[in-house]
Design a protein around this motif. Structure first.
Motif, short mmCIF file in Angstrom:
data_model
loop_
_atom_site.label_atom_id
_atom_site.label_comp_id
_atom_site.label_asym_id
_atom_site.label_seq_id
_atom_site.Cartn_x
_atom_site.Cartn_y
_atom_site.Cartn_z
N LYS A 188 -23.97 -9.40 22.88
CA LYS A 188 -22.56 -8.89 22.83
C LYS A 188 -21.43 -9.87 22.47
O LYS A 188 -20.53 -9.74 21.97
N TYR A 189 -21.79 -11.39 23.09
CA TYR A 189 -20.74 -12.32 22.83
C TYR A 189 -21.15 -13.22 21.47
O TYR A 189 -20.55 -14.30 21.52
N GLY A 190 -21.95 -12.74 20.81
CA GLY A 190 -22.28 -13.59 19.48
C GLY A 190 -22.72 -14.92 19.59
O GLY A 190 -22.39 -15.67 18.89
N ILE A 191 -23.61 -15.35 20.65
CA ILE A 191 -24.04 -16.59 20.82
C ILE A 191 -25.51 -16.58 20.91
O ILE A 191 -26.03 -15.36 21.52
N ARG A 228 -28.47 -20.73 30.70
CA ARG A 228 -28.22 -19.91 29.61
C ARG A 228 -27.07 -18.96 30.05
O ARG A 228 -26.08 -18.85 29.16
N PHE A 229 -27.01 -18.50 31.24
CA PHE A 229 -25.83 -17.62 31.80
C PHE A 229 -24.59 -18.41 31.68
O PHE A 229 -23.54 -17.81 31.30
N TYR A 230 -24.66 -19.60 31.90
CA TYR A 230 -23.49 -20.51 31.93
C TYR A 230 -22.73 -20.58 30.45
O TYR A 230 -21.46 -20.31 30.38
N ASP A 231 -23.65 -20.63 29.63
CA ASP A 231 -23.07 -20.61 28.05
C ASP A 231 -22.52 -19.25 27.73
O ASP A 231 -21.65 -19.27 27.07
N ILE A 232 -23.20 -18.26 28.27
CA ILE A 232 -22.66 -16.73 28.22
C ILE A 232 -21.15 -16.60 28.81
O ILE A 232 -20.32 -16.31 27.92
N LEU A 233 -21.12 -16.76 30.00
CA LEU A 233 -19.91 -17.22 30.74
C LEU A 233 -18.74 -17.76 30.00
O LEU A 233 -17.60 -17.39 29.67
N GLU A 234 -19.05 -19.04 29.52
CA GLU A 234 -18.11 -19.97 28.86
C GLU A 234 -17.65 -19.36 27.55
O GLU A 234 -16.46 -19.17 27.24
N ALA A 235 -18.79 -18.62 26.82
CA ALA A 235 -18.39 -17.84 25.55
C ALA A 235 -17.71 -16.71 25.71
O ALA A 235 -16.28 -16.54 24.92
N ALA A 236 -17.87 -16.07 26.98
CA ALA A 236 -16.94 -14.65 27.01
C ALA A 236 -15.49 -15.13 27.35
O ALA A 236 -14.60 -14.46 27.02
N HIS A 237 -15.37 -16.19 28.16
CA HIS A 237 -14.01 -16.69 28.65
C HIS A 237 -13.33 -16.97 27.48
O HIS A 237 -12.22 -16.82 27.02
N ASP A 238 -13.94 -17.97 26.37
CA ASP A 238 -13.26 -18.35 25.23
C ASP A 238 -12.98 -16.97 24.37
O ASP A 238 -11.86 -17.41 23.68
N LYS A 239 -13.68 -16.12 24.27
CA LYS A 239 -13.64 -15.41 23.35
C LYS A 239 -12.53 -14.09 23.53
O LYS A 239 -11.80 -13.81 23.08
N THR A 240 -12.46 -13.98 25.03
CA THR A 240 -11.58 -12.92 25.50
C THR A 240 -10.10 -13.45 26.14
O THR A 240 -9.32 -12.87 26.33
N GLY A 241 -10.41 -14.96 26.47
CA GLY A 241 -9.15 -15.37 27.06
C GLY A 241 -9.04 -15.08 28.48
O GLY A 241 -8.16 -15.52 29.25
N LEU A 294 -21.56 -23.96 39.03
CA LEU A 294 -21.45 -24.64 37.78
C LEU A 294 -20.15 -23.86 36.91
O LEU A 294 -19.46 -24.55 36.33
N ALA A 295 -20.38 -22.76 36.95
CA ALA A 295 -19.13 -22.11 36.07
C ALA A 295 -18.10 -21.47 36.75
O ALA A 295 -17.46 -20.56 36.36
N ASP A 296 -17.69 -21.88 37.81
CA ASP A 296 -16.76 -21.77 38.51
C ASP A 296 -15.30 -21.51 37.88
O ASP A 296 -14.49 -20.43 38.10
N LYS A 297 -14.98 -22.10 36.73
CA LYS A 297 -13.88 -22.32 36.07
C LYS A 297 -13.85 -20.86 35.06
O LYS A 297 -12.70 -20.63 34.59
N HIS A 298 -14.91 -20.54 34.92
CA HIS A 298 -15.17 -19.20 33.83
C HIS A 298 -15.32 -17.97 34.76
O HIS A 298 -15.28 -16.99 34.17
N LEU A 299 -15.09 -18.01 36.06
CA LEU A 299 -15.24 -16.64 36.93
C LEU A 299 -14.13 -16.07 37.54
O LEU A 299 -13.19 -17.00 38.01
N GLN A 300 -13.81 -15.08 37.60
CA GLN A 300 -12.71 -14.22 38.10
C GLN A 300 -13.11 -13.94 39.37
O GLN A 300 -12.35 -13.94 40.37
N PHE A 301 -14.18 -13.25 39.49
CA PHE A 301 -14.83 -12.22 40.65
C PHE A 301 -16.19 -12.41 40.47
O PHE A 301 -16.88 -11.97 39.46
N VAL A 302 -16.97 -12.37 41.64
CA VAL A 302 -18.55 -12.14 41.67
C VAL A 302 -18.65 -11.31 42.97
O VAL A 302 -18.24 -11.72 44.22
#
Length: 248
Positions: free
Chosen positions: A117-120, A130-143, A194-202
């Motif tokens: 979905k996020y092209g990585i 792996r999930f961290y990389d996805i969350l980082e990519a989603a954040h970067d791609k969507t803002g 690890l991915a706290d800065k890339h997360l809005q809600f869990v």
């Protein structure tokens, strides 16, 4: 002329379908708005068939910014922004985790779909990394920071508790499937720290209290709202709701 009664959405756990087919819906959105305003990491447990999956589906539509679905509901007058976030929904319902490798396959498929979905394509082998990389990519791609919704987080453990099945982890090293699944989940859920800065809600839902299962030791404990009186009616039907919504 009397207004026709709405049909009860028996067995339907998708908020979008309930609204689009004009089925009976007990408005819980005022609790949802309060929840996302007050917390970032949330744990919520209730018995099976109590509406947890519908709650997760409602949150998914909310964070996807689908304002039109909430017209006339309580949150319609509360939410002003209706921002669209990248939403990751991991549902452990419907999988038989007594089958060897079922948990690994479920998470693998989830990660594969998310990467596509996020092209990585992460080079990491561990699920959490792996999930961290996805969350980082989603954040970067969507803002926008990501939202993660996990339904029945504990099913991979409950299915195999006290079973005698063993898993060959490495040559000459066998562990029970229960211990194997616990370690996999612990590693996967550790991504939230690890991915706290890339997360809005869990949100994690389940039927067991998380403190009894050591799968969250890898990240800060989520806020357990299971016995918070403010969210008593988040799932299920209160007496007031029964008398008001089901009066006819």
């Amino acid at each position: 002329m009397d207004k026709p009664l709405k049909k009860c959405p028996l067995g339907i756990q998708t908020f979008e379908k309930v609204i689009e087919e004009d089925l009976l819906y007990v408005d819980k959105t005022q609790y949802i708005y309060s929840l996302v305003q007050n917390y970032k990491y949330v744990f919520f447990n209730r018995p099976r068939r109590f509406g947890k999956s519908l709650l997760v589906s409602t949150l998914r539509s909310y964070f996807a910014g689908k304002k039109e679905l909430f017209k006339g509901l309580a949150i319609d007058s509360l939410e002003k922004e209706w921002a669209e976030y990248p939403v990751f929904h991991l549902d452990f319902n419907g999988v038989n985790f007594t089958d060897l490798g079922a948990l690994e396959e479920t998470i693998q498929n989830f990660l594969d779909d998310s990467e596509k979905k996020y092209g990585i394509k992460s080079e990491k082998k561990q699920f959490g990394l792996r999930f961290y990389d996805i969350l980082e990519a989603a954040h970067d791609k969507t803002g926008k920071r990501a939202v993660v919704l996990v339904d029945e987080y504990d099913k991979p453990l409950l299915d195999v508790i006290n079973t005698d099945k063993v898993v060959q982890v490495t040559e000459g090293n066998a562990v029970t499937i229960e211990d194997n699944n616990r370690e996999i989940l612990k590693g996967f859920y550790s991504v939230f720290k690890l991915a706290d800065k890339h997360l809005q809600f869990v949100l994690l839902t389940g039927v067991t209290k998380f403190s009894q299962v050591s799968v969250f030791s890898g990240f800060n404990q989520p806020n357990d709202i299971s016995y918070d009186s403010r969210y008593d009616a988040l799932c299920g039907i209160s007496q007031d709701e029964l008398l008001m919504v089901f009066k006819d």
